[in-house]
Design an enzyme around this catalytic site. Sequence first.
Site, short mmCIF file in Angstrom:
data_model
loop_
_atom_site.label_atom_id
_atom_site.label_comp_id
_atom_site.label_asym_id
_atom_site.label_seq_id
_atom_site.Cartn_x
_atom_site.Cartn_y
_atom_site.Cartn_z
CG ASN A 1 46.90 37.78 29.73
OD1 ASN A 1 46.93 36.89 28.88
ND2 ASN A 1 45.79 38.45 30.03
NE ARG B 1 45.10 28.69 29.28
CZ ARG B 1 45.18 27.36 29.23
NH1 ARG B 1 44.57 26.68 28.27
NH2 ARG B 1 45.87 26.71 30.14
CG ASP C 1 48.46 39.73 36.78
OD1 ASP C 1 47.92 39.71 37.90
OD2 ASP C 1 47.89 40.14 35.74
CD GLU D 1 46.22 35.74 39.51
OE1 GLU D 1 45.21 36.06 40.17
OE2 GLU D 1 46.39 36.12 38.33
NE ARG E 1 51.50 36.02 48.08
CZ ARG E 1 50.90 35.83 46.90
NH1 ARG E 1 51.56 35.99 45.78
NH2 ARG E 1 49.64 35.47 46.85
C1 QV4 Z 1 35.13 46.59 33.19
C2 QV4 Z 1 34.23 45.40 32.89
C3 QV4 Z 1 34.50 44.87 31.51
C4 QV4 Z 1 34.28 46.01 30.53
C5 QV4 Z 1 35.22 47.18 30.88
C6 QV4 Z 1 34.96 48.34 29.97
O1 QV4 Z 1 34.46 44.35 33.85
O2 QV4 Z 1 33.64 43.78 31.22
O3 QV4 Z 1 34.56 45.57 29.22
O4 QV4 Z 1 35.03 47.59 32.23
O5 QV4 Z 1 35.83 49.35 30.21
C7 QV4 Z 1 39.43 46.80 36.21
C8 QV4 Z 1 38.00 46.95 36.65
C9 QV4 Z 1 37.06 46.25 35.67
C10 QV4 Z 1 37.29 46.83 34.28
C11 QV4 Z 1 38.75 46.63 33.91
C12 QV4 Z 1 39.09 47.24 32.59
O6 QV4 Z 1 37.83 46.43 37.95
O7 QV4 Z 1 35.72 46.44 36.09
O8 QV4 Z 1 36.48 46.13 33.32
O9 QV4 Z 1 39.59 47.26 34.91
O10 QV4 Z 1 38.99 48.62 32.63
C13 QV4 Z 1 42.90 43.77 38.74
C14 QV4 Z 1 41.49 43.91 39.31
C15 QV4 Z 1 40.47 44.06 38.21
C16 QV4 Z 1 40.87 45.22 37.30
C17 QV4 Z 1 42.23 44.84 36.69
C18 QV4 Z 1 42.75 45.86 35.71
O11 QV4 Z 1 41.19 42.78 40.10
O12 QV4 Z 1 39.21 44.37 38.80
O13 QV4 Z 1 39.89 45.43 36.31
O14 QV4 Z 1 43.17 44.75 37.76
O15 QV4 Z 1 42.85 47.10 36.28
C19 QV4 Z 1 40.44 36.33 37.48
C20 QV4 Z 1 41.77 36.09 36.79
C21 QV4 Z 1 42.96 36.47 37.65
C22 QV4 Z 1 42.79 37.89 38.23
C23 QV4 Z 1 41.47 37.92 38.98
C24 QV4 Z 1 41.19 39.28 39.57
O16 QV4 Z 1 41.89 34.73 36.40
O17 QV4 Z 1 44.11 36.43 36.85
O18 QV4 Z 1 40.40 37.61 38.10
N1 QV4 Z 1 43.92 38.26 39.07
C25 QV4 Z 1 45.05 39.05 38.54
C26 QV4 Z 1 45.51 40.11 39.51
C27 QV4 Z 1 44.46 41.19 39.60
C28 QV4 Z 1 44.34 41.88 38.27
C29 QV4 Z 1 44.53 41.01 37.12
C30 QV4 Z 1 44.81 39.67 37.23
C31 QV4 Z 1 44.58 41.63 35.80
O19 QV4 Z 1 45.84 39.55 40.74
O20 QV4 Z 1 44.75 42.11 40.62
O21 QV4 Z 1 43.03 42.48 38.17
O22 QV4 Z 1 45.93 42.03 35.62
O23 QV4 Z 1 40.21 35.35 38.47
CA CA Z 2 45.64 35.96 27.09
#
Ligand code: QV4
Ligand code: CA
Length: 512
Positions: free
Chosen positions: A115, A173, A212, A248, A352
Amino acid sequence: MKLLLLLLVSGLCSAQYNSNFRSDRTTMVHLFEWRWADIAAECERYLGPNGFAGIQVSPPNENLIITSPNRPWWERYQPISYKLCSRSGNEQQFRDMVTRCNNVGVYIYVDAIINHMCGAAGGSGTRSTCGSSYNTGSKDFPGVPYSYLDFNDGKCRTGSGNIENYSDAYQVRDCRLVSLLDLALEKDYVRGKIADYLNNLISIGVAGFRLDAAKHMWPGDIKAIISRLNNLNTKWFPSGARPLIFQEVIDLGGEAISSSEYFGNGRVTEFKYGAKLGNLIRKWNGEKISYMRNWGEGWGFMPNDRALVFVDNHDNQRGHGAGGASILTFFDARLYKMGVGFMLAHPYGLARVMSSYRWTRNIVNGQDSNDWIGPPANSDGSTKAVTINADSTCGNGWVCEHRWRQIKNMVIFRNTVNGQGLVNWWDNGGHQVAFGRGNRGFIVFNNEGYNMDVTLNTGLPAGTYCDVISGQKEGTRCTGIQISVASNGSARFTISSSAEDPFVAIHVNAKL
Ligand code: QV4
Ligand code: CA
């Protein structure tokens, strides 16, 4: 001719829902953050011999290295390129793992981050796991390559450029998920790059993908990408086999986007499963496991043949993703084993199992400030090996829930009863339930605060069975409780409310 066509079409449609598991196996395990070398060894020494069907592996592609905080697990959700190097290992180690696991019938399912790329504040440089350069200001990722033309920003209408409101499907999206640079998946070029990445993995021998952040992609874009994927590698899989797709999508109800929009593409994660299960087993909000008589679709969950189910995942075990405090994890081991035991005994969904590493929780106002902590690591940041103790548990900070006797034996239970319907349900109207699976297995739970002593119809052939929770069958002897089933199929179960594990499971392959 018409029939042939129909068969062909339905075959094509059902393809990406098929697990590709060996026919005698049923369950995958998520070896979260494990190194490829350790996974290869685990396939040969443990997963294959104990009948595990597959492994969800952490993202294998190059990611941004994040040092503040220090190497959080979530850096792997910030792609820099589709080159195969990460904290889990390099391309050669990945190939070796896939080959060795496939050779013992344990298939690999890759967590695919398609994504987005890394966060917008990543900056520029080469601090990435393969050393590829990046520049988030100009949106350049030469390792793919992607340029500013390949991102969604033109389409996003929010002030911040991030998703601000989950009740607006367009934002969800087309805007950035927590600032992660959002790919323009309608572009033929972007679809092509992603398909090349996934097809490379298919040619190496993987059996499917977790997509993801699927909620953040238009279902039609996902469909277009899937249509470009090759069939699985015929070295291990039947010709024409399609990769399993599980998307997911967190749908607990009440948002603009629902799981059902994704059923056409493949399976979908059923997040209601673990959230509800946690309440039932914790007895929160007046919930009782006797309410689980119609567990599954009867609870408003998605259709059985679309569901990927789990008690906890790498997000919600630490307060990320959805589910909240009810989610059961290894931290609540006694309840957790019951929850996983129920999931593996019950026919609903593709199951799982989670396998974690330990960290110290520090929950302040419901939030774990240690939610970022990465896998056990050496001082240079490299991930520590999974060591195996004499009692077959794991060392070096790895929890290895999949090696807990009760969980491993319930995977074998699920394999043993595969294809059998749920029969002989019994409950006391409270926190005691029992049910069977055809004439192959039977399980009894006592989650009451008092002892249980009941005689139940198990549906099993007469004989003496070894309970695979308190022990297991080893050779001709039983290291746990023995249960005798009478010629009419009935058996007496006494389960103390203070038992280490207040449940009993028997099956035909653990008959003495
Ligand atoms: C932060 C702020 C932002 C700000 C930014 C500025 O939140 O608003 O603009 O800083 O730099 C990490 C940090 C997060 C940070 C972001 C970008 O935790 O605070 O933004 O990085 O630097 C995982 C973690 C996230 C992590 C992300 C990328 O859970 O915390 O973000 O990896 O490293 C929703 C979605 C679902 C998602 C779920 C967690 O619908 O799709 O949230 N689940 C999947 C994965 C998950 C992963 C992602 C998606 C992204 O299972 O592990 O997020 O790939 O429900
Ligand atoms: Ca998107």
